[in-house]
Write a protein that holds these residues in place. Structure first.
Motif, PDB file in Angstrom:
ATOM      1  N   GLU A 128      -1.401 -11.859  -4.879  1.00 41.57           N
ATOM      2  CA  GLU A 128      -2.523 -11.858  -3.944  1.00 41.57           C
ATOM      3  C   GLU A 128      -3.252 -13.182  -4.133  1.00 41.57           C
ATOM      4  O   GLU A 128      -3.574 -13.569  -5.266  1.00 41.57           O
ATOM      5  N   PHE A 185       0.098 -12.216  -0.624  1.00 45.79           N
ATOM      6  CA  PHE A 185      -0.721 -11.244   0.102  1.00 45.79           C
ATOM      7  C   PHE A 185      -2.102 -11.858   0.313  1.00 45.79           C
ATOM      8  O   PHE A 185      -2.725 -12.341  -0.642  1.00 45.79           O
ATOM      9  N   ASN A 202      -6.022 -11.461   2.363  1.00 43.90           N
ATOM     10  CA  ASN A 202      -6.979 -10.601   3.060  1.00 43.90           C
ATOM     11  C   ASN A 202      -7.276 -11.127   4.464  1.00 43.90           C
ATOM     12  O   ASN A 202      -7.505 -12.321   4.644  1.00 43.90           O
ATOM     13  N   GLU A 230      -3.232  -8.341   4.435  1.00 46.90           N
ATOM     14  CA  GLU A 230      -4.020  -7.211   3.940  1.00 46.90           C
ATOM     15  C   GLU A 230      -5.172  -6.944   4.901  1.00 46.90           C
ATOM     16  O   GLU A 230      -6.066  -7.774   5.061  1.00 46.90           O
ATOM     17  N   ASP A 281      -5.863  -2.450   2.559  1.00 47.19           N
ATOM     18  CA  ASP A 281      -6.558  -2.760   1.305  1.00 47.19           C
ATOM     19  C   ASP A 281      -7.654  -1.743   1.015  1.00 47.19           C
ATOM     20  O   ASP A 281      -8.323  -1.252   1.934  1.00 47.19           O
ATOM     21  N   GLN A 306      -1.441  -3.781  -9.696  1.00 42.22           N
ATOM     22  CA  GLN A 306      -2.222  -5.016  -9.733  1.00 42.22           C
ATOM     23  C   GLN A 306      -3.451  -4.782 -10.595  1.00 42.22           C
ATOM     24  O   GLN A 306      -4.092  -3.738 -10.511  1.00 42.22           O
TER      25      GLN A 306
END
Length: 406
Positions: free
Chosen positions: A23, A63, A65, A87, A115, A185
């Motif tokens: 991420e 990944f 957001n 996400e 998410d 994670q």
């Protein structure tokens, strides 16, 4: 060209504790006033252009957001397919346009993630097309974590994978694992498993002897070479290291190799192989993260007028995660090592310059940007430099891992 953002990466591990994705967490450095979507778009595009996606993820998926505005903006079409996971943030209000754009993102070949997921009926159209659903283990109870999985798999999307996020320790990892979660994670892999404690394997004591001798006031090369010669793997490792380090110069004597490499490089070599040897049953992300930490510390030392102590900063970075390898309190481990008070205080209490630089690196890893800024200001570390140091540390860690595997 000034960099407009800095980025931290947090690994996503599978059930084998292998890193399968990262991420990416961005921080904009622009002083201009933008709304959330404009700022994120600016940060996203400039970061991927200037830093390079492959440099950050080493070929693994990323990944990222996305706000509602970003989903609707179709910026995802500009990002490399098959490499980017989008996400959808938990505060996105689901409407017809969001559903349509999310379907387009999925059709374009991107992985779609939900998410900080909390089950709501209006999310069902997104649940049905999601590849991965992220469950926050800090915000949910054991029953909720299991129930959500069973409900979604039974009623809405039997193919959905589940990611347990904010996993802080091994107990939580084991709980999520037993529930059937696919991905994990959090900082669990950097922390010790308190259920069991490991002693340093007897055959690793040679490494400890080398480290302790190297940290003495006047290291004895004869004594060092004798210890190394008693261990075949150490001898081979040192000779291979020296032959790779000094171009065109073949070395056959252990004592000669030790003398040529020098105290600081010997320290680094001994620490590297000691910790690599302890990492055999630990996630690969732990070893990689340790190398990044150590290299960042070494590089930052040179930028705060501590170049003469850069090898000690490297040592601090390496030792700061030793508790996760041995599943023992760090203070107990440090007692077994011959270290200066300055290094001990840095590792155990984040005290002194070394300790503050270590704290800065930890904050960077966790993307705790506001706390990080205080230390940046104190040591006059500009953002562009910090981003460059992080990338150089990632490159160095990847190169080291490749050499060891090879």
């Amino acid at each position: 060209m000034m960099q407009n953002s800095i980025v931290a990466r947090q690994p996503i591990l599978n059930r084998k504790k292998e890193t399968v994705a990262y991420e990416l967490l961005f921080r904009s450095l622009s002083k201009d006033e933008f709304d959330g979507s404009q700022a994120t778009a600016e940060v996203l595009t400039s970061s991927l252009d200037l830093i390079g996606l492959d440099n950050l993820t080493r070929g693994k998926q990323a990944f990222i957001n996305f706000t509602a505005e970003l989903i609707k903006s179709e910026i995802a079409e500009l990002l490399p397919q098959q490499k980017i996971g989008i996400e959808i943030l938990e505060d996105v209000s689901v409407d017809h346009e969001i559903i349509k754009c999310s379907k387009n993102i999925k059709a374009a070949g991107h992985i779609l993630l939900l998410d900080d997921f909390v089950y709501q009926k209006e999310l069902i159209p997104l649940i049905e097309i999601a590849d991965i659903i992220k469950i926050d283990f800090l915000q949910t109870t054991g029953r909720e974590r299991k129930y959500i999985m069973e409900l979604i798999k039974k009623k809405h999307n039997p193919e959905a994978k589940f990611l347990a996020e904010k996993i802080e320790n091994y107990e939580e990892f084991k709980t999520a694992y037993e529930m059937g979660y696919d991905y994990f994670q959090g900082y669990f892999f950097t922390r010790p498993d308190t259920i069991s404690t490991r002693k340093i394997p007897s055959y690793k004591f040679n490494y400890l002897e080398v480290i302790n001798e190297l940290n003495s006031l006047e290291p004895d090369f004869k004594k060092l070479s004798k210890i190394i010669k008693n261990d075949l793997s150490m001898s081979y490792s040192l000779l291979r290291t020296i032959n790779a380090a000094i171009y065109g110069y073949q070395v056959s004597s252990i004592q000669q190799a030790a003398a040529l490499l020098g105290i600081n490089k010997l320290k680094k070599w001994a620490l590297l192989y000691f910790i690599k040897g302890l990492s055999e049953d630990k996630p690969g992300a732990l070893f990689t993260n340790t190398l990044i930490r150590a290299k960042m510390a070494e590089l930052l030392a040179k930028n705060i007028n501590q170049a003469d102590k850069s090898s000690e900063y490297y040592t601090v970075g390496m030792l700061s995660m030793l508790d996760a390898y041995l599943d023992r309190p760090l203070e107990n481990i440090v007692k077994e090592l011959s270290l200066t008070d300055e290094v001990k205080k840095a590792v155990l209490n984040l005290d002194g310059k070394m300790g503050e630089i270590l704290k800065l690196i930890i904050l960077y890893e966790q993307a705790r940007w506001s706390e990080l800024e205080k230390i940046e200001i104190k040591y006059h570390l500009d953002n562009e430099l910090l981003a460059g140091v992080y990338q150089e540390a990632i490159d160095s860690a990847s190169e080291t891992v490749e050499k060891i595997i090879r």
